[in-house]
Enzyme design. Sequence first.
Site, short mmCIF file in Angstrom:
data_model
loop_
_atom_site.label_atom_id
_atom_site.label_comp_id
_atom_site.label_asym_id
_atom_site.label_seq_id
_atom_site.Cartn_x
_atom_site.Cartn_y
_atom_site.Cartn_z
N GLU A 1 -1.18 7.61 19.92
CA GLU A 1 -1.76 6.34 19.48
C GLU A 1 -0.80 5.20 19.85
OE1 GLU A 1 -3.01 5.25 15.26
OE2 GLU A 1 -4.19 7.06 15.65
N TYR B 1 -9.24 -4.67 5.89
CA TYR B 1 -8.99 -3.25 6.11
C TYR B 1 -9.64 -2.44 4.99
CZ TYR B 1 -6.76 1.21 6.87
OH TYR B 1 -6.55 2.55 7.11
N ARG C 1 0.81 -1.22 0.00
CA ARG C 1 0.00 0.00 0.00
C ARG C 1 0.84 1.26 0.00
NH1 ARG C 1 -5.18 0.21 2.18
NH2 ARG C 1 -4.54 2.02 3.38
N ARG D 1 -5.30 -6.44 15.73
CA ARG D 1 -4.49 -5.54 16.55
C ARG D 1 -5.41 -4.45 17.08
NH1 ARG D 1 -0.02 -6.04 19.15
NH2 ARG D 1 0.97 -4.08 18.54
N ARG E 1 2.18 7.35 16.68
CA ARG E 1 2.03 8.69 16.13
C ARG E 1 1.33 9.60 17.11
NH1 ARG E 1 -2.46 8.02 11.22
NH2 ARG E 1 -4.08 6.94 12.40
N ARG F 1 7.32 7.85 -4.68
CA ARG F 1 7.24 8.84 -5.77
C ARG F 1 8.62 9.45 -6.02
NH1 ARG F 1 2.59 11.46 -2.76
NH2 ARG F 1 0.82 10.09 -3.17
N ASP G 1 -10.68 1.57 3.56
CA ASP G 1 -10.75 3.01 3.66
C ASP G 1 -12.22 3.42 3.64
OD1 ASP G 1 -8.00 3.56 3.77
OD2 ASP G 1 -7.81 3.41 1.58
#
Length: 370
Positions: A301, A348, A173, A250, A281, A177, A350
């Site tokens: 987190e 998972y 994922r 998790r 984070r 670039r 989005d």
Amino acid sequence: MTTDYDLLIVGSGLFGAVFAHEATKIGKRCLVIDKRSHRGGNVYCEKIEDITIHKYGAHIFHTNDKFIWDYVNQFTTFNHYINSPVTLAKGRLYNLPFNMNTFYQLWGAITPEEARAKINVQIDRFGVANPANLEEQALSMVGKDIYETLIKEYTEKQWGRKATELPPFIIKRLPIRYTFDNNYFNDTYQGIPVGGYNKIIDGLLEGTEIRLNTDFFDDRSYFESLAETIVFTGKIDEYFDYQFGELEYRSLRFENEIINSSNFQGNAVVNYNDATVPFTRIIEHKHFEFGKQPQTVITKEYPESWSSKKEAFYPVNDKKNQAIYKQYCLMAKDSKVIFGGRLAEYKYYDMHQIIASAIRKFKTEYCETK
């Protein structure tokens, strides 16, 4: 058999709310129940110090699908927030996703040719033709420097396992670039709903009966008797009484802190890569909406092992769990229940994907059978 409702929808997250909205539009009687004290699942927001807080971690909406973008925009206005996280590793800040800014910070590479050559040399040396685990996959994609500096420790901390024990697809994922572009999502449409996601959930559930603090499994036979059709968005293994064993997840723990400063870290999301830091984070929520409040609120987190008493956030999609899930899928096909969402599909998702899935299943698994 006469029932009180056409649909019982278990779970008021995005999947359940979208399904309820589509059903209500065509005149169906829906009851939505949720064991939490609030609607909206993991996209639920709350206010602290007049700042909109993403209670269950950062949620940035992004999609290339104009239909989905228009669908959510019917309920609220989105701002122009662009997700550009940074990560702190070995005492230095690096831009994410991996791009020319990152390569300059790592090696001083100025041109794409320099960066590509550096990565290719390391791929040739450390990569493998057929990666069998996440570590091999990462080394084969970006080489040793990026993997050891920016991937290995963060990933092992997030999943609680060695990178050599994780499946390779997890790392696929990650964007790479060869441009100076810090926009994490390479999607046409991106932003944060002004005032948070509750406006979308409230709009989706308008006209639908909702019961909170209500657990389907506390009185399963009663709830099953209420409606002709059940839409289930909880854990699929729990629905089938764990006949083939428990699926693994998790979990996450969130710690909020009010800071007496107008700006704590200068960015909405800062990752903490090193294994010596227990959290992954820090989110500074006001930056999602370009806030000017005199104080700020941060959320740390912490990734955690999962138990039935904790929230299930990330499916552990290894071979063992996928084998278990496939058995539940076979049972689901023989059931009249419609299963959807991250927990019911052990996948998972989005946010835009959940919305699309709910609309698709409403049309194909509900409307076409009626």
